[in-house]
Design an enzyme around this catalytic site. Structure first.
Site, short mmCIF file in Angstrom:
data_model
loop_
_atom_site.label_atom_id
_atom_site.label_comp_id
_atom_site.label_asym_id
_atom_site.label_seq_id
_atom_site.Cartn_x
_atom_site.Cartn_y
_atom_site.Cartn_z
N CYS A 39 0.84 -1.18 0.00
CA CYS A 39 0.00 0.00 0.00
C CYS A 39 0.88 1.25 0.00
O CYS A 39 1.85 1.34 0.74
CB CYS A 39 -0.95 0.09 1.18
SG CYS A 39 -2.11 -1.27 1.28
N ARG A 91 4.02 -0.10 -4.73
CA ARG A 91 3.75 -0.67 -3.40
C ARG A 91 2.44 -1.45 -3.35
O ARG A 91 2.11 -2.05 -2.34
CB ARG A 91 3.72 0.45 -2.36
CG ARG A 91 5.00 1.24 -2.29
CD ARG A 91 4.91 2.29 -1.22
NE ARG A 91 4.93 1.69 0.09
CZ ARG A 91 6.02 1.55 0.83
NH1 ARG A 91 7.17 1.97 0.38
NH2 ARG A 91 5.97 0.98 2.01
N TRP A 102 -2.70 -2.74 -1.75
CA TRP A 102 -2.41 -4.16 -1.91
C TRP A 102 -3.36 -4.85 -0.94
O TRP A 102 -3.25 -4.69 0.28
CB TRP A 102 -0.96 -4.47 -1.57
CG TRP A 102 -0.57 -5.88 -1.88
CD1 TRP A 102 -0.16 -6.37 -3.09
CD2 TRP A 102 -0.56 -7.00 -0.98
NE1 TRP A 102 0.11 -7.72 -2.98
CE2 TRP A 102 -0.13 -8.13 -1.71
CE3 TRP A 102 -0.87 -7.15 0.37
CZ2 TRP A 102 0.00 -9.40 -1.13
CZ3 TRP A 102 -0.75 -8.41 0.94
CH2 TRP A 102 -0.32 -9.52 0.19
N ASN A 127 -2.20 1.49 5.74
CA ASN A 127 -1.30 0.44 5.29
C ASN A 127 -1.03 -0.45 6.50
O ASN A 127 -0.74 0.07 7.57
CB ASN A 127 0.01 1.06 4.79
CG ASN A 127 1.09 0.03 4.51
OD1 ASN A 127 0.81 -1.13 4.30
ND2 ASN A 127 2.34 0.48 4.53
N GLY A 128 -1.15 -1.77 6.33
CA GLY A 128 -0.87 -2.68 7.44
C GLY A 128 -2.09 -3.52 7.75
O GLY A 128 -3.03 -3.61 6.95
N GLU A 151 17.50 -17.59 -7.48
CA GLU A 151 17.08 -16.24 -7.87
C GLU A 151 16.58 -16.25 -9.33
O GLU A 151 15.61 -15.57 -9.66
CB GLU A 151 18.25 -15.26 -7.69
CG GLU A 151 18.05 -13.86 -8.23
CD GLU A 151 16.92 -13.08 -7.59
OE1 GLU A 151 16.24 -13.58 -6.68
OE2 GLU A 151 16.68 -11.93 -8.03
N LYS A 170 12.86 -15.00 -10.32
CA LYS A 170 12.61 -13.94 -11.30
C LYS A 170 11.60 -14.41 -12.34
O LYS A 170 10.69 -13.68 -12.72
CB LYS A 170 13.92 -13.51 -12.01
CG LYS A 170 14.85 -12.67 -11.19
CD LYS A 170 14.47 -11.21 -11.08
CE LYS A 170 13.81 -10.80 -9.82
NZ LYS A 170 14.30 -10.98 -8.52
N GLU A 201 7.99 -14.76 -10.76
CA GLU A 201 7.28 -13.53 -10.42
C GLU A 201 7.00 -12.65 -11.64
O GLU A 201 6.01 -11.94 -11.67
CB GLU A 201 7.96 -12.75 -9.29
CG GLU A 201 9.29 -12.15 -9.60
CD GLU A 201 9.89 -11.41 -8.41
OE1 GLU A 201 9.16 -10.94 -7.52
OE2 GLU A 201 11.13 -11.29 -8.36
N HIS A 254 18.80 -36.92 -6.28
CA HIS A 254 18.07 -37.42 -5.11
C HIS A 254 16.56 -37.28 -5.29
O HIS A 254 15.81 -37.38 -4.32
CB HIS A 254 18.54 -36.71 -3.85
CG HIS A 254 19.99 -36.95 -3.55
ND1 HIS A 254 20.47 -38.15 -3.05
CD2 HIS A 254 21.09 -36.18 -3.74
CE1 HIS A 254 21.78 -38.09 -2.92
NE2 HIS A 254 22.19 -36.89 -3.34
N LYS A 300 5.93 -4.08 -3.92
CA LYS A 300 7.37 -3.91 -3.74
C LYS A 300 7.79 -4.09 -2.29
O LYS A 300 8.79 -4.71 -1.99
CB LYS A 300 7.76 -2.50 -4.22
CG LYS A 300 9.24 -2.20 -4.13
CD LYS A 300 10.01 -3.00 -5.16
CE LYS A 300 11.50 -2.76 -5.07
NZ LYS A 300 12.22 -3.83 -5.79
O1 M6R Z 1 12.65 -5.08 0.61
P1 M6R Z 1 13.18 -6.44 0.87
O2 M6R Z 1 14.51 -6.68 0.30
O3 M6R Z 1 13.13 -6.81 2.34
O4 M6R Z 1 12.17 -7.41 0.12
C1 M6R Z 1 12.28 -8.80 0.24
C2 M6R Z 1 11.42 -9.50 -0.79
O5 M6R Z 1 10.08 -9.18 -0.61
C3 M6R Z 1 11.84 -9.13 -2.22
O6 M6R Z 1 13.18 -9.42 -2.46
C4 M6R Z 1 10.96 -9.90 -3.23
O7 M6R Z 1 11.25 -11.26 -3.16
C5 M6R Z 1 11.14 -9.36 -4.64
N1 M6R Z 1 9.87 -9.34 -5.30
C6 M6R Z 1 12.07 -10.18 -5.45
O8 M6R Z 1 12.17 -9.75 -6.76
#
Ligand code: M6R
Length: 628
Positions: free
Chosen positions: A2, A30, A78, A106-107, A497, A501, A504, A520, A623
């Site tokens: 948010c 956000r 969000w 927010n929260g 990673e 990527k 997401e 395994h 984000k």
């Molecule tokens: O702001 P942060 O680094 O704490 O965020 C952690 C994760 O939420 C963040 O890395 C998330 O996995 C991203 N969408 C990855 O691309």
């Protein structure tokens, strides 16, 4: 999660709507389930809100314009409580006449069910499923009471908000305006982010500085459990109990251009290209003329650091993969055990942590609630805490014993890229610092690794300059249903990673595996045509690691996999078993993640774009994850 904006301009200036909507545009990363605004003018409150992205709200504002006002709040959502509908969009209204309030949030308000039942028992009818509307009604009740006690103006709303906050459980940022007071916005924060922007004759509130960076770079950070009142002249802050407090002033060291696309098709494309700079800036000023490390921001005493007998890294998502890279480097240089754990798991077991444990949190935003709660838990257990963070003035570094800021600049795309490279760089620096302090890394080794690190930005650039074939492969693979990623040693977190990527951004099933683990079980997934990226360590790696991974490639190739191999220049050993070889420059094995992850970022972004997806704002994500 948010995005929140508040604004008070000079009386009669009338520009609040534009400022608030501009702020929302910069905070949309956000959350983008809905957007809404409320303006407070001489005629009272007026709101517009709409499900979907900000573009929908803009269309609504065109179709149904609002009267100009100098004070306003805005929200981009969000969804947590209640689906992404118009009715659940913020702001939420409560009260009536001069005491009507509009609230954004927010929260998560954890005791919202009890409060809702209390309100309904009094005959209050709620128009949404949100916890926010409950807070709005609690606030409206306090506004009426406070005004009945004779308070008026901004002080009435602030006092009502303080009383409201004392009734709320959970983590929240709340902003409110009142119909009878068109020159004030009040805000409150508990564990969720809120910063104040101090302009010339105008004052701002925002979830982060991006909300107002186009108008001022002077900001105030708020502490935990504080209420702020803004007018055009400035801000006053108190605790939830009404004690006056000072905010912590800071100056934002990046400007509005840094938060704009600058001609790129997406923020992500821009941020991928900014990676050489992100690594260079994170290294900048961290070594002296003799090549010795200078880490001024680590404010834990050298005695305490030397006595540390375990490092625990806590983080989430991409940041946790930076932590996994750190494990290999820190254990190698410092000869100290390193545990890497998701922050949300750390807190809910019974971790063995004490005053000799160094807990390192890694967070781009500095606001991830899971990580924040884990840091608080670690401190309660007596650990010393270091934050590796990209966001100046954010909550996690403020609540840690020391901070090592990464200098990647603002990262707007939801999928993290340049922050990841900057985090890994900062982890290397911290590892070298600890190693030097503990005597396990000689001055010569520290100097040599620093030289290697300073060579990395140019090598990252070299990788970026040679990715046309990766883009072609990505476009060709746009219909893939599943892609696997393998790596060993520091290549393993890179594989994880790469898979994250792709998941997401492109919504494709993707898994990362430690290459040695494949036999395994996961090797059963391999059949004819299964695409598998393999991150190959350099032939110079110790313990015959390279040969082991080449064997793993042969094993999957024998079962029909399409092998897409990322390997160092000159590594000919992989060629016979690779359908495609993606080359990266030679560098020391521990530093390879800074290079090998880049083709995987570009692959995911290009494939998502080929599918016509929104690369910057993937579905369901936000984000900054400020709920647990
Ligand atoms: O702001 P942060 O680094 O704490 O965020 C952690 C994760 O939420 C963040 O890395 C998330 O996995 C991203 N969408 C990855 O691309």
């Amino acid at each position: 999660m948010c995005g929140i904006v508040g604004y008070v301009g000079a009386p009669g200036s009338g520009g609040a709507l534009d400022v608030v909507v501009d702020g929302l545009a910069r905070l949309e990363y956000r959350g983008y389930d809905s957007a809404g605004v409320a303006l407070a003018g001489p005629g009272g409150l007026a709101t517009r809100k709409k499900a979907g992205k900000l573009a929908n709200l803009r269309a609504l504002l065109e179709a149904a314009p609002l009267e100009p006002a100098s004070t306003g709040i805005g929200h981009t959502r969000w969804a947590t409580h209640g689906g992404p509908t118009d009715a659940n969009a913020h702001p939420h209204l409560a009260g009536s006449g001069d005491d009507e309030v509009a609230v954004i949030h927010n929260g998560i308000i954890e005791n919202f069910a009890a409060l809702r039942a209390e309100l309904e028992a009094k005959g209050v009818e709620l128009a949404s499923e949100t916890d926010t509307e409950v807070a709005a009604h609690v606030l409206a009740g306090h506004v009426a009471a406070v005004r009945g006690e004779g308070l008026d103006g901004g002080e009435a709303l602030a006092e009502a908000l303080r009383r409201t906050c004392r009734r709320l459980e959970g983590a929240f940022t709340l902003l409110a305006v009142r119909s009878g007071d068109p020159s004030t916005v009040v805000g409150a924060r508990r564990s969720s982010p809120l910063v104040v922007g101090l302009g010339e004759g105008e004052t701002f509130l925002g979830s982060d500085v991006a909300a107002f960076i186009g108008r001022t770079r002077d900001a105030l950070a708020l502490g935990q459990d504080e209420v702020v009142t803004i007018t055009a002249e400035g801000a006053t802050i108190t605790t939830f109990d009404g004690e006056p407090v000072e905010g912590s002033p800071f100056h934002v060291d990046w400007d509005v251009e840094a938060a704009e696309k600058g001609g790129y098709s997406s923020f992500m494309a821009k941020e991928i290209d900014e990676q050489p700079r992100a690594v260079a800036d994170t290294l900048l000023g961290r070594s002296d003329a003799e090549g010795r490390l200078v880490l001024d921001e680590v404010r834990i005493s050298t005695e305490e650091l030397a006595a540390v007998d375990k490092v625990v890294v806590i983080s989430c998502g991409t940041s946790s993969y930076a932590g996994q890279v750190a494990k290999y480097a820190v254990e190698h240089w410092c000869r100290i055990p390193v545990e890497v754990e998701y922050a949300h798991e750390f807190r809910y077991r019974d971790p063995v942590v004490d005053e000799r444990t160094l807990v390192v949190s890694i967070s781009q935003s500095g606001e991830t609630m899971d990580t924040l709660m884990a840091v608080r838990h670690a401190r309660e257990l007596g650990a010393r805490t270091v934050s590796i963070c990209n966001t100046n003035g954010s909550t996690i570094p403020r609540e840690s014993d020391a901070v090592l800021y990464t200098h990647a600049g603002p990262e707007i795309a939801v999928a993290s890229t340049k922050a990841f490279l900057a985090q890994i760089t900062a982890c290397y620096l911290l590892g070298l610092y600890l190693g030097a302090l503990r005597g396990t890394a000689s001055p010569e080794l520290v100097k040599e690794v620093l030289e290697d690190l300073h060579a990395m930005p140019a090598k990252v650039q070299e990788v970026l300059d040679g990715l046309e074939r990766v883009r072609e492969i990505a476009r060709f693979m746009a219909d893939s249903r599943s892609v696997l990623f393998l790596g060993r040693h520091v290549g393993y977190p890179v594989a994880l990673e790469g898979a994250l990527k792709l998941k997401e951004l492109a919504y494709i099933h993707a898994e990362g595996f430690a290459a040695g683990e494949l036999k395994h079980g996961p090797i059963a997934l391999i059949d004819a045509g299964q695409p598998v990226f393999v991150v190959v360590p350099p032939p110079s790696s110790p313990h015959g690691l390279h040969g082991k991974v080449v064997s793993n490639i042969q094993e999957i190739r024998a079962r029909g996999a399409r092998t897409l191999v990322i390997a160092e220049e000159g590594d000919e050993g992989v060629v016979p078993f690779a359908e495609e070889v993606i080359r990266v420059p030679a560098c020391p094995p521990l530093l390879m993640p800074l290079l090998t992850v880049v083709p995987l970022q570009v692959f995911a972004a290009e494939l998502a774009a080929a599918k016509g997806l929104d690369v910057d704002q993937p579905r369901n994500l936000a984000k900054s994850v400020t709920v647990e």
